[in-house]
Design a protein around this motif. Structure first.
Motif, PDB file in Angstrom:
ATOM      1  N   TRP A  73       0.843  -1.207   0.000  1.00  0.00           N
ATOM      2  CA  TRP A  73       0.000   0.000   0.000  1.00  0.00           C
ATOM      3  C   TRP A  73       0.874   1.252   0.000  1.00  0.00           C
ATOM      4  O   TRP A  73       0.576   2.225  -0.702  1.00  0.00           O
ATOM      5  CB  TRP A  73      -0.909  -0.036   1.227  1.00  0.00           C
ATOM      6  N   GLU A  74       1.946   1.238   0.761  1.00  0.00           N
ATOM      7  CA  GLU A  74       2.823   2.400   0.836  1.00  0.00           C
ATOM      8  C   GLU A  74       3.581   2.636  -0.476  1.00  0.00           C
ATOM      9  O   GLU A  74       3.905   3.772  -0.814  1.00  0.00           O
ATOM     10  CB  GLU A  74       3.818   2.254   1.986  1.00  0.00           C
ATOM     11  N   PHE A  75       3.875   1.580  -1.215  1.00  0.00           N
ATOM     12  CA  PHE A  75       4.550   1.771  -2.502  1.00  0.00           C
ATOM     13  C   PHE A  75       3.679   2.628  -3.434  1.00  0.00           C
ATOM     14  O   PHE A  75       4.174   3.534  -4.093  1.00  0.00           O
ATOM     15  CB  PHE A  75       4.862   0.434  -3.177  1.00  0.00           C
ATOM     16  N   GLY A  76       2.396   2.295  -3.516  1.00  0.00           N
ATOM     17  CA  GLY A  76       1.475   3.094  -4.320  1.00  0.00           C
ATOM     18  C   GLY A  76       1.870   3.200  -5.777  1.00  0.00           C
ATOM     19  O   GLY A  76       1.595   4.222  -6.420  1.00  0.00           O
ATOM     20  N   TYR A 101      -1.403  -5.340  -7.883  1.00  0.00           N
ATOM     21  CA  TYR A 101      -0.690  -4.436  -6.977  1.00  0.00           C
ATOM     22  C   TYR A 101      -0.499  -3.045  -7.547  1.00  0.00           C
ATOM     23  O   TYR A 101       0.294  -2.258  -7.037  1.00  0.00           O
ATOM     24  CB  TYR A 101       0.681  -5.025  -6.585  1.00  0.00           C
ATOM     25  N   ASP A 102      -1.234  -2.702  -8.594  1.00  0.00           N
ATOM     26  CA  ASP A 102      -1.128  -1.349  -9.132  1.00  0.00           C
ATOM     27  C   ASP A 102      -2.159  -0.439  -8.460  1.00  0.00           C
ATOM     28  O   ASP A 102      -3.259  -0.848  -8.123  1.00  0.00           O
ATOM     29  CB  ASP A 102      -1.314  -1.331 -10.645  1.00  0.00           C
ATOM     30  N   ASP A 159      -8.823   0.460  -4.440  1.00  0.00           N
ATOM     31  CA  ASP A 159      -9.719  -0.698  -4.271  1.00  0.00           C
ATOM     32  C   ASP A 159      -9.643  -1.414  -2.914  1.00  0.00           C
ATOM     33  O   ASP A 159     -10.697  -1.813  -2.428  1.00  0.00           O
ATOM     34  CB  ASP A 159      -9.487  -1.716  -5.391  1.00  0.00           C
ATOM     35  N   PRO A 160      -8.593  -1.689  -2.236  1.00  0.00           N
ATOM     36  CA  PRO A 160      -7.202  -1.508  -2.649  1.00  0.00           C
ATOM     37  C   PRO A 160      -6.588  -2.813  -3.151  1.00  0.00           C
ATOM     38  O   PRO A 160      -6.798  -3.878  -2.573  1.00  0.00           O
ATOM     39  CB  PRO A 160      -6.536  -1.076  -1.347  1.00  0.00           C
ATOM     40  N   HIS A 161      -5.829  -2.695  -4.230  1.00  0.00           N
ATOM     41  CA  HIS A 161      -5.137  -3.878  -4.759  1.00  0.00           C
ATOM     42  C   HIS A 161      -4.090  -4.417  -3.792  1.00  0.00           C
ATOM     43  O   HIS A 161      -3.728  -5.586  -3.862  1.00  0.00           O
ATOM     44  CB  HIS A 161      -4.490  -3.543  -6.101  1.00  0.00           C
ATOM     45  N   SER A 162      -3.599  -3.568  -2.915  1.00  0.00           N
ATOM     46  CA  SER A 162      -2.635  -4.040  -1.915  1.00  0.00           C
ATOM     47  C   SER A 162      -3.230  -5.179  -1.090  1.00  0.00           C
ATOM     48  O   SER A 162      -2.581  -6.205  -0.865  1.00  0.00           O
ATOM     49  CB  SER A 162      -2.230  -2.883  -1.009  1.00  0.00           C
ATOM     50  N   GLY A 212      -4.495 -10.750   0.249  1.00  0.00           N
ATOM     51  CA  GLY A 212      -5.575 -11.655   0.621  1.00  0.00           C
ATOM     52  C   GLY A 212      -5.524 -12.930  -0.200  1.00  0.00           C
ATOM     53  O   GLY A 212      -5.664 -14.045   0.332  1.00  0.00           O
ATOM     54  N   ALA A 213      -5.300 -12.786  -1.504  1.00  0.00           N
ATOM     55  CA  ALA A 213      -5.180 -13.960  -2.367  1.00  0.00           C
ATOM     56  C   ALA A 213      -3.946 -14.778  -2.005  1.00  0.00           C
ATOM     57  O   ALA A 213      -4.002 -16.015  -1.928  1.00  0.00           O
ATOM     58  CB  ALA A 213      -5.120 -13.527  -3.829  1.00  0.00           C
TER      59      ALA A 213
END
Length: 527
Positions: A31-34, A87-88, A116-119, A124-125
């Motif tokens: 998430w922090e990478f963003g 992760y984007d 969304d968050p993709h993070s 989760g997956a």
């Protein structure tokens, strides 16, 4: 005594619970990478390193995409189960994990961030697959796990390319998960109405010979004379294209269909305010629609607009593909099994720390803090047929698909389920709409986002184990897949990959750079 299925399920659930501190930390790191589309350098490397430490064999840069990967782990001969991380993030959504509007430290608000968050989608997956692996090892369950890194989902980037390169052809089943983002798809699975077609396209305009515009016998010998009229350039063409597509939108699609076409300017100018015309400009369109034929119809219209704009503004033009993703395909057998596991696990629940954070957001926005600040639906199950009925109520009877997400590429190569789990969303006073930063902030706050991630990981692990240990389920799912495709891959009703292009890696995608001023956010030029 518990049966073998129940024992394996319990091992997987216990594994998820035990590893939640790690999963939470990993999620916050991503998430922090963003990072945004096609530029997820740190995020992809993070996953590759993590998966290798967990015993997976990882192919980096799969299908020619530097920020993609394909990871496999085997425990003897058995079914192959596929899943993936995204992760984007999105430009312009740089938000700190704080209950107030502010960018992450050292950045401005226009940098990238997770929405969304993709993070949490990706972790989760991954948590589900790591729990599946632990149960396979503990109970000697044979099979193979195949976990993909899928970059650039926000522009439907990688999955059409992976599919066309054959990466999904050996899957026996595929599990797709997404955090809740649209009612009624919350704590449920898609039934009949899956996501539709996604077409992404860049129109590039170049002004290569400005000196030939209105050239005559009395033309200045100096091509960029400050006393001469400046030739129109690439920015002019791009603006003409933008206006044409906006004004004529109703003419390029039949009325009644629910569809969308969004645009973004990737680059423009490369000139000063002097008498030099803009040399190059790019505008990207993204089309979300039900059918391939409808998407192709819209592209023909956009081509006409691009040709007219280029002629008018003394430019040349070309079209570049970003994405061509196919519509989704239902699989009731796998959907029903997944929802049964969701019923076993239950919808996510949020604790006191998450509620306190949510109330702080409400107070920051000048609202009265609620005792329970979250929407009830994020902690309630929605049976798939009820969700389907609610979805159909807002769609024309003739429309087969709705919205767009490129998980649909998996659907044409293996039985695929689409799972949605509730994410933190705030209850609102009547007539009030929360700003985007509020949800984005909760996506980076562990107590807010972790319950969704933990629920998803458990449900995915249980479903993967069912596919590995229940031959009847897999046979039913594969029989349905073959019936819907006319015999499976290559069947009479099978839709082959639409991808006939290379990854658009050299387009002007926004990215982070490091300069003498520190970390910054730019749209770089092509080499």
């Amino acid at each position: 005594m518990p049966d073998a299925r129940a024992t394996a399920h319990q091992t997987a659930r216990d594994t998820v619970a035990a590893r939640m501190p790690e999963l939470s930390r990993w999620t916050r790191d991503i998430w922090e990478f963003g990072e945004t589309a096609w530029r997820e350098y740190k995020s992809a490397a993070y996953y590759v390193d993590l998966l290798r430490r967990e015993g997976f064999t990882v192919e980096e840069g799969s299908a020619g995409m530097p920020t993609a990967f394909c990871a496999t782990w085997e425990n003897g001969d058995g079914p192959t189960i596929g899943g993936y991380a995204e992760y984007d993030g999105i430009p312009g959504n740089c938000q700190a994990a704080e209950p107030r509007k502010m960018p992450r430290p050292g950045l401005g608000p226009h940098a990238g961030g997770h929405t969304d968050p993709h993070s949490a989608l990706g972790m989760g997956a991954l948590g589900g697959f790591l729990a599946t692996k632990a149960a396979m090892q503990a109970h000697d369950i044979p099979g193979r796990l195949k976990f993909f890194g899928e970059p650039a989902e926000k522009v439907r980037g990688s999955k059409p390319i992976h599919a066309a390169a054959g990466y999904y052809d050996d899957l026996d089943a595929a599990l797709s998960f997404h955090p809740f983002y649209m009612a009624p798809l919350c704590n449920t699975v898609r039934w009949d109405t899956h996501c539709g077609v996604g077409y992404g396209v860049i129109y590039e305009f170049t002004c290569e010979e400005p000196e030939t515009w209105m050239a005559g016998g009395d033309a200045s010998p100096i091509p960029a004379s400050n006393a001469a009229a400046r030739a129109p350039g690439a920015t002019d063409a791009m603006v003409q294209m933008y206006q044409s597509a906006k004004a004529l939108r109703e003419h390029i699609m039949a009325p009644g269909q629910s569809w969308s076409m969004n645009e973004t300017i990737l680059s423009h100018g490369q000139a000063t305010a002097d008498n030099i015309p803009a040399q190059i400009a790019e505008i990207m369109y993204f089309i979300r629609i039900s059918e391939v034929s409808e998407a192709e119809h819209i592209i023909r219209g956009l081509d006409h607009f691009a040709e007219a704009a280029a002629r008018l503004c003394h430019c040349s033009w070309r079209r570049r593909w970003v994405a061509k993703s196919r519509p989704g395909l239902p699989n009731h057998a796998l959907a029903a099994a997944t929802y049964a596991n969701l019923e076993t696990v239950g919808a996510p629940r949020w604790g006191a720390e998450a509620r306190s954070f949510a109330r702080a957001i409400q107070t920051e926005l000048g609202l009265e803090a609620m005792e329970d600040p979250f929407l009830p639906m994020i902690s309630e199950l929605m049976p798939p047929k009820e969700a389907e009925a609610a979805l159909r109520d807002i769609l024309p009877p003739s429309q087969r698909h709705f919205t767009s997400d490129d998980y649909t590429e998996y659907c044409w190569h293996a039985p695929t389920v689409r799972l949605y789990i509730g994410r933190p969303a705030l209850s609102a006073p009547e007539g009030y709409t929360y700003p985007a930063w509020a949800m984005n902030a909760m996506g980076g706050h562990g107590p807010c986002i972790d319950p969704m991630m933990e629920t998803a990981a458990q449900v995915l692990a249980l479903t993967a184990l069912d596919c590995l240990t229940n031959p009847a389920l897999l046979e039913e799912a594969q029989a349905e897949f073959k019936a819907r495709t006319g015999g499976g891959i290559g069947g009479t009703d099978w839709l082959a990959p639409l991808c006939d292009y290379t990854p658009p890696l050299d387009a002007r995608w926004p990215e982070y750079i490091t300069t003498a001023r520190g970390e910054d956010w730019v749209i770089p030029t092509r080499a």
